[in-house]
Scaffold this motif. Structure first.
Motif, short mmCIF file in Angstrom:
data_model
loop_
_atom_site.label_atom_id
_atom_site.label_comp_id
_atom_site.label_asym_id
_atom_site.label_seq_id
_atom_site.Cartn_x
_atom_site.Cartn_y
_atom_site.Cartn_z
N GLN A 41 0.83 -1.21 0.00
CA GLN A 41 0.00 0.00 0.00
C GLN A 41 0.87 1.26 0.00
OE1 GLN A 41 -2.52 -0.39 3.44
NE2 GLN A 41 -4.18 -1.34 2.27
N ASP A 42 1.94 1.24 0.79
CA ASP A 42 2.83 2.39 0.85
C ASP A 42 3.51 2.63 -0.49
OD1 ASP A 42 4.28 4.48 2.24
OD2 ASP A 42 6.03 3.15 2.12
N MET A 43 3.96 1.57 -1.13
CA MET A 43 4.60 1.70 -2.44
C MET A 43 3.61 2.21 -3.49
SD MET A 43 7.70 1.16 -1.92
CE MET A 43 8.31 1.11 -3.58
N ALA A 44 2.37 1.74 -3.43
CA ALA A 44 1.35 2.21 -4.38
C ALA A 44 1.08 3.70 -4.17
CB ALA A 44 0.07 1.40 -4.23
N ALA A 45 0.99 4.13 -2.90
CA ALA A 45 0.76 5.54 -2.61
C ALA A 45 1.94 6.40 -3.09
CB ALA A 45 0.53 5.74 -1.12
N THR A 47 4.00 5.69 -5.55
CA THR A 47 3.97 5.69 -7.01
C THR A 47 2.94 6.70 -7.52
OG1 THR A 47 4.66 3.39 -7.08
CG2 THR A 47 3.61 4.27 -9.05
N ILE A 48 1.77 6.71 -6.90
CA ILE A 48 0.73 7.66 -7.30
C ILE A 48 1.20 9.09 -7.07
CG2 ILE A 48 -1.57 8.50 -6.70
CD1 ILE A 48 -2.33 5.53 -6.23
N ALA A 49 1.80 9.34 -5.90
CA ALA A 49 2.29 10.69 -5.60
C ALA A 49 3.40 11.11 -6.57
CB ALA A 49 2.81 10.75 -4.16
N GLN A 50 4.27 10.18 -6.92
CA GLN A 50 5.35 10.49 -7.86
C GLN A 50 4.78 10.81 -9.24
OE1 GLN A 50 7.89 7.23 -9.24
NE2 GLN A 50 9.67 8.55 -8.91
N ARG A 51 3.82 10.03 -9.70
CA ARG A 51 3.20 10.30 -11.01
C ARG A 51 2.49 11.65 -11.00
NH1 ARG A 51 2.87 6.30 -14.72
NH2 ARG A 51 0.91 7.06 -15.61
N GLN A 52 1.80 11.98 -9.91
CA GLN A 52 1.13 13.28 -9.83
C GLN A 52 2.15 14.42 -9.86
OE1 GLN A 52 -1.15 12.80 -6.24
NE2 GLN A 52 -2.98 12.12 -7.33
N ARG A 53 3.25 14.25 -9.14
CA ARG A 53 4.28 15.29 -9.12
C ARG A 53 4.89 15.47 -10.51
NH1 ARG A 53 6.08 19.90 -8.69
NH2 ARG A 53 8.30 20.13 -8.34
N ARG A 54 5.12 14.36 -11.20
CA ARG A 54 5.68 14.44 -12.54
C ARG A 54 4.71 15.10 -13.51
NH1 ARG A 54 8.92 8.65 -13.15
NH2 ARG A 54 10.73 9.32 -11.94
N ARG A 55 3.44 14.78 -13.39
CA ARG A 55 2.45 15.46 -14.25
C ARG A 55 2.41 16.95 -13.97
NH1 ARG A 55 -1.17 10.48 -13.83
NH2 ARG A 55 -0.99 9.63 -15.92
N GLU A 56 2.53 17.32 -12.70
CA GLU A 56 2.55 18.72 -12.32
C GLU A 56 3.78 19.42 -12.92
OE1 GLU A 56 1.44 22.31 -10.63
OE2 GLU A 56 0.27 20.49 -10.88
N LEU A 57 4.93 18.75 -12.88
CA LEU A 57 6.14 19.33 -13.48
C LEU A 57 5.97 19.55 -14.98
CD1 LEU A 57 9.14 17.48 -11.78
CD2 LEU A 57 8.72 19.93 -11.83
N VAL A 58 5.41 18.55 -15.67
CA VAL A 58 5.20 18.69 -17.12
C VAL A 58 4.26 19.86 -17.41
CG1 VAL A 58 4.20 17.56 -19.14
CG2 VAL A 58 5.73 16.29 -17.65
N ARG A 59 3.21 20.00 -16.60
CA ARG A 59 2.29 21.12 -16.77
C ARG A 59 3.02 22.45 -16.55
NH1 ARG A 59 -0.12 24.57 -13.96
NH2 ARG A 59 0.41 23.67 -11.94
N GLU A 60 3.84 22.53 -15.50
CA GLU A 60 4.61 23.76 -15.24
C GLU A 60 5.57 24.07 -16.39
OE1 GLU A 60 6.67 23.37 -11.51
OE2 GLU A 60 4.80 23.14 -10.39
N ASP A 135 8.69 8.74 -22.84
CA ASP A 135 9.69 7.68 -22.83
C ASP A 135 10.34 7.45 -21.45
OD1 ASP A 135 9.14 7.51 -25.51
OD2 ASP A 135 10.88 8.69 -26.13
N GLU A 136 10.67 8.52 -20.76
CA GLU A 136 11.34 8.35 -19.46
C GLU A 136 10.35 8.08 -18.33
OE1 GLU A 136 14.26 11.16 -18.23
OE2 GLU A 136 15.09 11.34 -20.23
N TRP A 137 9.30 8.88 -18.26
CA TRP A 137 8.36 8.78 -17.14
C TRP A 137 7.13 7.95 -17.46
CZ3 TRP A 137 8.48 14.55 -15.28
CH2 TRP A 137 9.73 14.81 -14.71
N LYS A 138 6.91 7.64 -18.73
CA LYS A 138 5.77 6.80 -19.17
C LYS A 138 4.42 7.31 -18.63
CE LYS A 138 8.66 2.93 -20.08
NZ LYS A 138 9.53 3.66 -20.91
N LEU A 139 4.23 8.62 -18.76
CA LEU A 139 2.98 9.24 -18.31
C LEU A 139 1.90 9.17 -19.39
CD1 LEU A 139 4.35 12.37 -16.44
CD2 LEU A 139 3.61 10.19 -15.46
N ILE A 140 2.33 9.03 -20.65
CA ILE A 140 1.35 8.91 -21.73
C ILE A 140 1.67 7.68 -22.55
CG2 ILE A 140 0.73 11.32 -21.90
CD1 ILE A 140 2.72 11.62 -24.19
#
Length: 140
Positions: A41-45, A47-60, A135-140
């Motif tokens: 559960q901790d690892m899943a949380a 991973t979700i937080a990291q993906r959200q942070r990366r999406r926020e960086l891409v938006r910025e 390619d690096e973060w696999k967000l899309i």
């Protein structure tokens, strides 16, 4: 042959020993299963937080590219080189957070930073953002 009394004593000892082992191992097994579940559960949380942070960086980064291009493009077209240097992207928070992720050489990054008002430099940087995102973060 074995005396029936001794057979009962040995059988009772083996049965109580097995019961003791199960009684001692059961809490450990429960603890181990629960700790694995909590770890997952901790690892899943995370991973979700990291993906959200990366999406926020891409938006910025995209917003920063848009704002910087709309700011620098008219100034580059209206100002001749004799009027002095035009600011580049160095020091802008969005660009400094993007810089470590760029797969470009130092001279390519400097060229993009200095000539960001030109459409080809904007395209080159936008392509890098897409490469990082896909390619690096696999967000899309």
């Amino acid at each position: 042959m074995v005396d029936p009394v001794w057979a009962g004593v040995v059988g009772g000892a083996i049965g109580s020993g097995a019961t003791l082992i199960v009684a001692l191992a059961s809490p450990f097994a429960s603890w181990w299963v629960e700790s694995r579940r909590l770890h997952q559960q901790d690892m899943a949380a995370r991973t979700i937080a990291q993906r959200q942070r990366r999406r926020e960086l891409v938006r910025e980064w995209r917003e920063g590219m848009y704002e910087s291009h709309t700011e620098l493009h008219p100034r580059r077209n209206e100002t001749s080189n004799a009027d002095g240097p035009i600011s580049d992207l160095t020091g802008r928070p969005w660009f400094e957070s993007l810089r470590p992720h760029l797969g470009l050489t130092g001279s390519e990054v400097a060229e993009i930073s200095a000539g960001f008002g030109h459409a080809d430099q904007v395209r080159k940087l936008a392509t890098e953002v897409v490469r990082i995102e896909r390619d690096e973060w696999k967000l899309i």
